[in-house]
Motif scaffolding. Sequence first.
Motif, PDB file in Angstrom:
ATOM      1  N   TYR A  14      40.704  45.002  36.097  1.00  0.00           N
ATOM      2  CA  TYR A  14      41.863  44.119  35.875  1.00  0.00           C
ATOM      3  C   TYR A  14      41.580  43.084  34.659  1.00  0.00           C
ATOM      4  O   TYR A  14      42.341  43.061  33.953  1.00  0.00           O
ATOM      5  CB  TYR A  14      42.238  43.584  37.323  1.00  0.00           C
ATOM      6  CG  TYR A  14      44.006  43.094  36.788  1.00  0.00           C
ATOM      7  CD1 TYR A  14      44.879  43.784  36.908  1.00  0.00           C
ATOM      8  CD2 TYR A  14      43.721  41.641  37.063  1.00  0.00           C
ATOM      9  CE1 TYR A  14      46.181  43.199  36.849  1.00  0.00           C
ATOM     10  CE2 TYR A  14      45.251  41.017  36.784  1.00  0.00           C
ATOM     11  CZ  TYR A  14      46.453  41.778  36.657  1.00  0.00           C
ATOM     12  OH  TYR A  14      47.510  41.259  36.477  1.00  0.00           O
ATOM     13  N   LYS A  15      40.499  42.196  34.868  1.00  0.00           N
ATOM     14  CA  LYS A  15      40.449  41.387  33.940  1.00  0.00           C
ATOM     15  C   LYS A  15      40.126  41.739  32.468  1.00  0.00           C
ATOM     16  O   LYS A  15      40.141  41.171  31.646  1.00  0.00           O
ATOM     17  CB  LYS A  15      39.165  40.360  34.438  1.00  0.00           C
ATOM     18  CG  LYS A  15      39.546  39.473  35.620  1.00  0.00           C
ATOM     19  CD  LYS A  15      38.202  38.506  35.956  1.00  0.00           C
ATOM     20  CE  LYS A  15      38.855  37.698  37.059  1.00  0.00           C
ATOM     21  NZ  LYS A  15      37.780  36.721  37.430  1.00  0.00           N
TER      22      LYS A  15
ATOM     23  N   PRO B 192      35.464  45.868  45.847  1.00  0.00           N
ATOM     24  CA  PRO B 192      36.780  45.338  45.650  1.00  0.00           C
ATOM     25  C   PRO B 192      36.624  44.283  44.191  1.00  0.00           C
ATOM     26  O   PRO B 192      37.299  44.391  43.218  1.00  0.00           O
ATOM     27  CB  PRO B 192      37.072  44.225  46.488  1.00  0.00           C
ATOM     28  CG  PRO B 192      36.315  44.805  47.655  1.00  0.00           C
ATOM     29  CD  PRO B 192      35.279  45.432  47.287  1.00  0.00           C
ATOM     30  N   SER B 193      35.272  43.990  43.801  1.00  0.00           N
ATOM     31  CA  SER B 193      34.873  43.088  42.703  1.00  0.00           C
ATOM     32  C   SER B 193      34.798  44.323  41.491  1.00  0.00           C
ATOM     33  O   SER B 193      35.211  43.825  40.593  1.00  0.00           O
ATOM     34  CB  SER B 193      33.410  42.787  42.788  1.00  0.00           C
ATOM     35  OG  SER B 193      32.491  43.998  43.141  1.00  0.00           O
TER      36      SER B 193
ATOM     37  N   LYS C 122      38.539  44.084  40.286  1.00  0.00           N
ATOM     38  CA  LYS C 122      39.079  42.718  40.013  1.00  0.00           C
ATOM     39  C   LYS C 122      38.389  42.765  38.307  1.00  0.00           C
ATOM     40  O   LYS C 122      39.148  42.393  37.367  1.00  0.00           O
ATOM     41  CB  LYS C 122      38.072  41.768  40.576  1.00  0.00           C
ATOM     42  CG  LYS C 122      38.674  40.284  40.276  1.00  0.00           C
ATOM     43  CD  LYS C 122      37.859  39.213  41.175  1.00  0.00           C
ATOM     44  CE  LYS C 122      38.184  37.810  40.735  1.00  0.00           C
ATOM     45  NZ  LYS C 122      37.731  36.914  41.533  1.00  0.00           N
ATOM     46  N   ALA C 123      36.984  43.258  38.105  1.00  0.00           N
ATOM     47  CA  ALA C 123      36.512  43.289  36.786  1.00  0.00           C
ATOM     48  C   ALA C 123      37.427  44.106  35.812  1.00  0.00           C
ATOM     49  O   ALA C 123      37.681  43.802  34.699  1.00  0.00           O
ATOM     50  CB  ALA C 123      35.188  43.695  36.894  1.00  0.00           C
TER      51      ALA C 123
END
Length: 530
Positions: A383-384, A376-377, A380-381
């Motif tokens: 998307y950022k 999942p990280s 997230k990365a």
Amino acid sequence: MFKKIKSDLPASVVVFFVALPLCLGIALASGAPLFSGLISGIVGGIVVGFLSGSQIGVSGPAAGLAAIVLTAITALGGWENFLVAVVLGGVIQIIFGVLRLGIIGYYFPSSVIKGMLTGIGIIIILKQIPYFFGIDKNPEGDFAFLQVDGENTLTELLKTLNALLSGNFDKGATLIALIAMGILILWSNVLSKKGKIFQLIQGPLVAVVVGILYFFFTNGSFLALSSEHLVSVPVPESLSDFKSQFAFPNFAVITRPDVLVTAFTIALVASLETLLCVEATDKIDPHKRVTPTNRELLAQGTGNVVSGLIGGLPITQVIVRSSANIQSGGQTKASAIIHGFFLLISVVTIPHILNYIPLSVLAAILFIVGYKLAKPSTFKAMYKGGWMQFVPFIVTVVGIVFTDLLKGISFGLAVGIFIVLYRSFKNSHFLHKEGEDIDDGKIKMTLAEEVTFFNKGAILKELDNLPENSFLELDVTKTKFLDNDIIEILEDFALKAKERNINIKLISERGIVENPPSYIDFFKLRSKAS
């Protein structure tokens, strides 16, 4: 090469257990003899391993080629005829390497490569869920969304869910899968930090041994495993029976156009898959080593020539085995080579023991591999990182999950190219008002270093939006290349500017020109002067 044997040996064991069912499953999905998958796994490990410049990549039969192989065997008139195409495909790959075409792999955006890794991780997890519960009987190599039995990934998952809700699943397969998963998590999170013995003996090996013992101890009970939930390696009854499993190309068909077309298709697809895998494995290599891509094409081509000559499937570098190698601590190419020898020794000496390994245990091992690829990280990365990174990434992931590897990458690459064009469209010029008074009519436009026909729409829109009775300062001092299409737009705008009472000041390294009569002549002179 064997300086890191303490790390490479345990990793090679893990890769061996991951590769074994995949070699068999891909052969089955390809409509080829099961032994051909093992041959290509052995050649990919030993031959390609020695020749490759990749320290952590692992080669073998690829699921992405299964559809091509399945169609070609029938179209070419048999397995021996198809092997000629494999040999020729290897020769073409060697030519690709000599021509230094390995650079193609560097033109794929990192967002697409990360999407490829994540998509494959998700696919691994989704495809192993039925095996985890002892439900699915399809070939393990069937990694595409649409499967050889007419089902797809989602329908298989729905069947699994219905079976779980109705209690119609294999309790023994599920129990040993859960035990194996517990061993893997305990080993990686706790025991591996307790002592060197737990680093030398890897969790996957312990899980497999426990799985074999489980098969024997539960035999005859209600938790027993049936043979359909075990690995299935061909078991020769004699030396002559073992030799008969090898096949050899029928070179009488070498000049047939359909054989040559199939050979080129194999070479092209196998090379592309290999280069993408090289790019991906280099990114997740802890030491960030760079694989020489031209050498890799030479190694893969040689491997395909050898594999085709003795009855094996086409070979590529494959991300599932490569990532399993990296995540298990593999440091050098020794782990790939040793895994190839493990395959060779095991199919010669202990094929009957291998046939006691539960598929659900291997599913548990692949679960861990898939999770590490699709954490999942990572989402997230990305998307950022902004929408220009996230959109190609997510399109690649979805494309791989719902189609196949090459189509998913193609979708992501297409979106990546569109974003490059969009950036070019947006960055062709900068437009701002002079001074604080936005009504004073002074507007400045600065063109970028290179302005091509991709920028026509953006520049035309800004010029058309200029108000009447304004003053435009057009700065081209930094512009090195100006497409003729843009010059024509400026030429047309000069006529409109007179009608709308817009004065133009053109600034270049040659000086300042007020309302130039001809932009075409001006830029021709400017080009000659430069």
